[in-house]
Design a protein around this motif. Structure first.
Motif, PDB file in Angstrom:
ATOM      1  N   ALA A 257     -18.322  -0.020 -59.286  1.00  0.00           N
ATOM      2  CA  ALA A 257     -18.841   0.397 -60.595  1.00  0.00           C
ATOM      3  C   ALA A 257     -19.345  -0.797 -61.397  1.00  0.00           C
ATOM      4  O   ALA A 257     -20.380  -0.713 -62.073  1.00  0.00           O
ATOM      5  CB  ALA A 257     -17.752   1.133 -61.374  1.00  0.00           C
ATOM      6  N   ALA A 258     -18.633  -1.919 -61.302  1.00  0.00           N
ATOM      7  CA  ALA A 258     -19.037  -3.125 -62.028  1.00  0.00           C
ATOM      8  C   ALA A 258     -20.366  -3.658 -61.511  1.00  0.00           C
ATOM      9  O   ALA A 258     -21.236  -4.077 -62.289  1.00  0.00           O
ATOM     10  CB  ALA A 258     -17.958  -4.200 -61.911  1.00  0.00           C
ATOM     11  N   ILE A 259     -20.541  -3.630 -60.197  1.00  0.00           N
ATOM     12  CA  ILE A 259     -21.805  -4.085 -59.609  1.00  0.00           C
ATOM     13  C   ILE A 259     -22.946  -3.168 -60.040  1.00  0.00           C
ATOM     14  O   ILE A 259     -24.040  -3.622 -60.401  1.00  0.00           O
ATOM     15  CB  ILE A 259     -21.706  -4.118 -58.068  1.00  0.00           C
ATOM     16  N   ILE A 260     -22.704  -1.846 -60.028  1.00  0.00           N
ATOM     17  CA  ILE A 260     -23.749  -0.889 -60.413  1.00  0.00           C
ATOM     18  C   ILE A 260     -24.158  -1.103 -61.871  1.00  0.00           C
ATOM     19  O   ILE A 260     -25.352  -1.086 -62.211  1.00  0.00           O
ATOM     20  CB  ILE A 260     -23.271   0.558 -60.170  1.00  0.00           C
ATOM     21  N   ARG A 261     -23.170  -1.324 -62.749  1.00  0.00           N
ATOM     22  CA  ARG A 261     -23.496  -1.601 -64.159  1.00  0.00           C
ATOM     23  C   ARG A 261     -24.329  -2.868 -64.277  1.00  0.00           C
ATOM     24  O   ARG A 261     -25.297  -2.918 -65.056  1.00  0.00           O
ATOM     25  CB  ARG A 261     -22.210  -1.737 -64.984  1.00  0.00           C
ATOM     26  N   GLN A 262     -23.980  -3.883 -63.496  1.00  0.00           N
ATOM     27  CA  GLN A 262     -24.708  -5.148 -63.538  1.00  0.00           C
ATOM     28  C   GLN A 262     -26.156  -4.955 -63.087  1.00  0.00           C
ATOM     29  O   GLN A 262     -27.090  -5.483 -63.691  1.00  0.00           O
ATOM     30  CB  GLN A 262     -24.020  -6.184 -62.640  1.00  0.00           C
ATOM     31  N   VAL A 263     -26.343  -4.179 -62.013  1.00  0.00           N
ATOM     32  CA  VAL A 263     -27.683  -3.959 -61.489  1.00  0.00           C
ATOM     33  C   VAL A 263     -28.525  -3.150 -62.467  1.00  0.00           C
ATOM     34  O   VAL A 263     -29.717  -3.438 -62.681  1.00  0.00           O
ATOM     35  CB  VAL A 263     -27.626  -3.267 -60.113  1.00  0.00           C
ATOM     36  N   SER A 286     -27.489   1.148 -54.342  1.00  0.00           N
ATOM     37  CA  SER A 286     -28.927   1.354 -54.540  1.00  0.00           C
ATOM     38  C   SER A 286     -29.202   2.720 -55.174  1.00  0.00           C
ATOM     39  O   SER A 286     -29.961   2.832 -56.145  1.00  0.00           O
ATOM     40  CB  SER A 286     -29.644   1.242 -53.193  1.00  0.00           C
ATOM     41  N   ALA A 287     -28.557   3.767 -54.634  1.00  0.00           N
ATOM     42  CA  ALA A 287     -28.802   5.123 -55.133  1.00  0.00           C
ATOM     43  C   ALA A 287     -28.352   5.280 -56.580  1.00  0.00           C
ATOM     44  O   ALA A 287     -29.049   5.902 -57.403  1.00  0.00           O
ATOM     45  CB  ALA A 287     -28.088   6.133 -54.246  1.00  0.00           C
ATOM     46  N   GLU A 288     -27.190   4.707 -56.921  1.00  0.00           N
ATOM     47  CA  GLU A 288     -26.645   4.910 -58.261  1.00  0.00           C
ATOM     48  C   GLU A 288     -27.250   3.970 -59.301  1.00  0.00           C
ATOM     49  O   GLU A 288     -27.174   4.248 -60.501  1.00  0.00           O
ATOM     50  CB  GLU A 288     -25.123   4.747 -58.222  1.00  0.00           C
ATOM     51  N   SER A 289     -27.850   2.877 -58.841  1.00  0.00           N
ATOM     52  CA  SER A 289     -28.458   1.938 -59.786  1.00  0.00           C
ATOM     53  C   SER A 289     -29.951   2.161 -59.945  1.00  0.00           C
ATOM     54  O   SER A 289     -30.561   1.699 -60.912  1.00  0.00           O
ATOM     55  CB  SER A 289     -28.224   0.498 -59.330  1.00  0.00           C
ATOM     56  N   GLY A 290     -30.546   2.869 -58.975  1.00  0.00           N
ATOM     57  CA  GLY A 290     -31.985   3.091 -59.019  1.00  0.00           C
ATOM     58  C   GLY A 290     -32.806   1.918 -58.522  1.00  0.00           C
ATOM     59  O   GLY A 290     -34.031   1.908 -58.667  1.00  0.00           O
ATOM     60  N   VAL A 291     -32.165   0.921 -57.908  1.00  0.00           N
ATOM     61  CA  VAL A 291     -32.868  -0.244 -57.366  1.00  0.00           C
ATOM     62  C   VAL A 291     -32.905  -0.113 -55.851  1.00  0.00           C
ATOM     63  O   VAL A 291     -31.870   0.043 -55.206  1.00  0.00           O
ATOM     64  CB  VAL A 291     -32.174  -1.564 -57.769  1.00  0.00           C
TER      65      VAL A 291
END
Length: 330
Positions: A257-263, A286-291
């Motif tokens: 979750a922390a990585i996804i927030r960062q991305v 990738s899927a949850e961050s949109g990158v």
């Protein structure tokens, strides 16, 4: 009285016999713990050595389980080369099980290791330099370090080869180890090491030039486990990874979750899979961050011969080309 013709023939014959004897001399049998060291040894040893990697191409040293054939390989070895820094501790057990008489040499000796940030799960900008000049046992005592546990690295990040200047130190150590094991070949090893070091210096320049094309605010990359800390520290990248410096360390939901927030916050970040890791976690980020995923990087192992990173030189160039291409597309 010995005829002049017979004398000359005898001298020529002795010379030819000597030449054949040298050419037919048994090569030095070297065992390397993993494929990157194997490739470096091939470049330094050339046809004076045979070299076997215990962990194969695209293999994960963090999770590797030794086989009976590995014990046999070490028993027959003249020289055993390992990374050290607790990257490949299974080699200590193999050496002990095989009762090999071959010296076991850590090729990372002399590098400046980065502080292991496994507890922080891989934030590359939190690494710190420390001298790596403490004594190592390079003889025949193959006991494991006290308090060692497989797959959990110690105080320092072991992935030192991801910095080309460190690879140059590896090559120097390999040449010295080969010289000690085969004094007759020392001049050859030194020459080969010098030629290969010239190629490594050119690679280092190429990597620096590629990274220099990236904007200062677009130099964050995310990978599965923290294998690229030295790449970041040497060339100016910020590395994030949900797992620690061992691919077997498990990322918690909070880590991910922390990585996804960062991305999400830093849309300039690029996300990459690794050749040794399960891509599921990276695909989730990738899927949850949109990158989107920017490609696959080679971290702890070379690729097979039909892939783009079958040598150390190819691996480093391919990785930096993949990173720069993904970031500059944004």
């Amino acid at each position: 009285m010995v005829s002049k013709q017979f004398f000359i023939s005898g001298v020529i014959g002795a010379a030819l016999l000597g030449a054949v004897g040298h050419a037919g001399a048994a090569p030095l049998h070297v065992v390397a713990s993993f494929s990157i060291i194997e490739d470096l040894v091939r470049n330094v040893g050339a046809d004076r050595v045979t070299v076997k990697s215990i962990v194969p191409a695209n293999g994960d040293a963090h999770t590797y389980e030794p086989r009976p054939a590995d014990v046999i390989a070490l028993k027959r070895a003249d020289l055993v080369l390992v990374n050290g820094l607790q990257f490949d501790p299974f080699m200590q057990r193999l050496a002990k099980s095989s009762d090999t008489k071959a010296p076991l040499i850590e090729v990372s000796k002399g590098i400046r290791p980065l502080k292991n940030t496994e507890d922080e799960h891989g934030h590359g900008d939190e690494h710190h330099d420390h001298d790596h000049d403490h004594d190592h046992d390079h003889g025949h005592d193959h006991d494991e370090p006290e308090g060692h546990h497989d797959h959990h690295h110690g105080e320092y990040d072991p992935h030192a080869w991801q910095s080309v200047p460190n690879a140059i130190i590896y090559v120097k150590n390999i040449a010295e180890a080969l010289c000690a094991a085969d004094k007759d070949g020392c001049d050859t090893y030194k020459t080969n090491a010098g030629d290969y070091t010239t190629k490594l210096k050119a690679l280092d320049t190429s990597v620096r030039e590629a990274i220099a094309t990236l904007p200062a605010d677009k130099r964050t990359i995310i990978t599965s486990h923290d294998a690229f800390g030295y790449l970041g520290a040497t060339y100016g990248l910020t590395l994030l990874a949900p797992e620690g410096t061992s691919s077997e360390s498990e990322a918690t939901a909070a880590d991910v979750a922390a990585i996804i927030r960062q991305v999400r916050k830093d849309k300039s970040a690029a996300i990459f899979m690794e050749n040794i890791s399960n891509p599921a976690l990276i695909k989730q980020i990738s899927a949850e961050s949109g990158v989107s995923v920017g490609g696959k990087l080679y971290s702890d192992a070379l690729s097979g011969p039909d892939e783009p990173a079958s040598t150390y030189l190819e691996m480093m160039q391919y990785n930096v080309d993949t990173i720069t291409k993904a970031i500059l597309k944004k």
